[in-house]
Scaffold this motif. Sequence first.
Motif, PDB file in Angstrom:
ATOM      1  N   ASP A 110       0.858  -1.190   0.000  1.00  0.00           N
ATOM      2  CA  ASP A 110       0.000   0.000   0.000  1.00  0.00           C
ATOM      3  C   ASP A 110       0.895   1.240   0.000  1.00  0.00           C
ATOM      4  N   THR A 112       1.119   5.559  -0.730  1.00  0.00           N
ATOM      5  CA  THR A 112       0.490   6.862  -0.968  1.00  0.00           C
ATOM      6  C   THR A 112       1.581   7.891  -1.203  1.00  0.00           C
ATOM      7  N   ASP A 121      -3.371   7.335  -3.411  1.00  0.00           N
ATOM      8  CA  ASP A 121      -3.403   6.205  -2.472  1.00  0.00           C
ATOM      9  C   ASP A 121      -3.896   4.949  -3.188  1.00  0.00           C
ATOM     10  N   GLU A 248      -6.842  -1.463  -3.402  1.00  0.00           N
ATOM     11  CA  GLU A 248      -7.301  -0.091  -3.178  1.00  0.00           C
ATOM     12  C   GLU A 248      -7.098   0.773  -4.416  1.00  0.00           C
TER      13      GLU A 248
HETATM   14 CO    CO Z   1      -3.652   2.958   1.048  1.00  0.00          CO
END
Ligand code: CO
Length: 275
Positions: A110, A112, A121, A248
């Motif tokens: 993940d 960002t 993000d 995401e």
């Molecule tokens: Co994220």
Amino acid sequence: MVTYIDATSAPLKNTGVIRLYDAEAFAGMRKACQLTARCLDELYPLVKPGVATDVIDRFVFEFGMDHGALPATLNYRGYTKSSCTSINHVVCHGIPNDKPLREGDVVNIDVTFILDGWHGDSSRMYPVGEIKRAAERLLEVTHECLMRGIAAVRPGARTGAIGEAIQAYAEAERCSVVRDFCGHGVGRLFHDAPNILHYGRANEGPEMKEGMIFTIEPMINLGRPHVKVLSDGWTAVTRDRSLSAQYEHTVGVTADGCEIFTLSPGGLDRPGLSA
Ligand code: CO
Ligand code: MF3
Ligand code: CO
């Protein structure tokens, strides 16, 4: 009561009002999000057995530096890494460390980046070598959950439509939806209003309006939905130690649906990719 405000005239903190962004902001978000997506693309060859998540994290940091972007997680509420790396039964917020990845692991990365003040993000799942059929299926189900959630985004519908679409598909596939973490408004701020739940009903939540920008980031488990946070204060794991996955995207609401800002420039969004 929900209030909406022109993003340019709102204070730069999360006050619960939902910001509506203009075309210039969408252009800024497109750039930040595409940088994040390119970084995620470039990680595939790196994710293989024997590589430590610290090495992945350093790559993310350097990639950001090379492109004039700052990782948003760095020094965020005491977090000291440039990415989150969540392996197997880790649901989210796994902290990169010096332990080598092992054949058969699945890891969510993940990232960002903040570019010119805009936050991009996104996260994807990375298989480490050959993975089990059950893991492969969870990755496919979770990615499909994200895309079905995105398909529910349009002005006039409520944010609950996103959650309903995700929960319906996950549970039909005999998986469960994590309740303890949600998507979020994003833009000038990393975590802003509204919360985007990955479960619920279509008639719940605020109405979506053109100009809203938020993430959708379902965490889906093979077992029960319950999680606990380890004593490091970050790492969230499934209580039953069942496998968990997450994808995401950052999206912006348009007149007739949404734009996915974090789509992979290399067409590498879908699961099933390994180095
Ligand atoms: Co994220
Ligand atoms: N990137 C995560 C999200 O999708 C947030 C990570 S915050 C951290 O919202 F501090 F854990 F890195
Ligand atoms: Co997010």
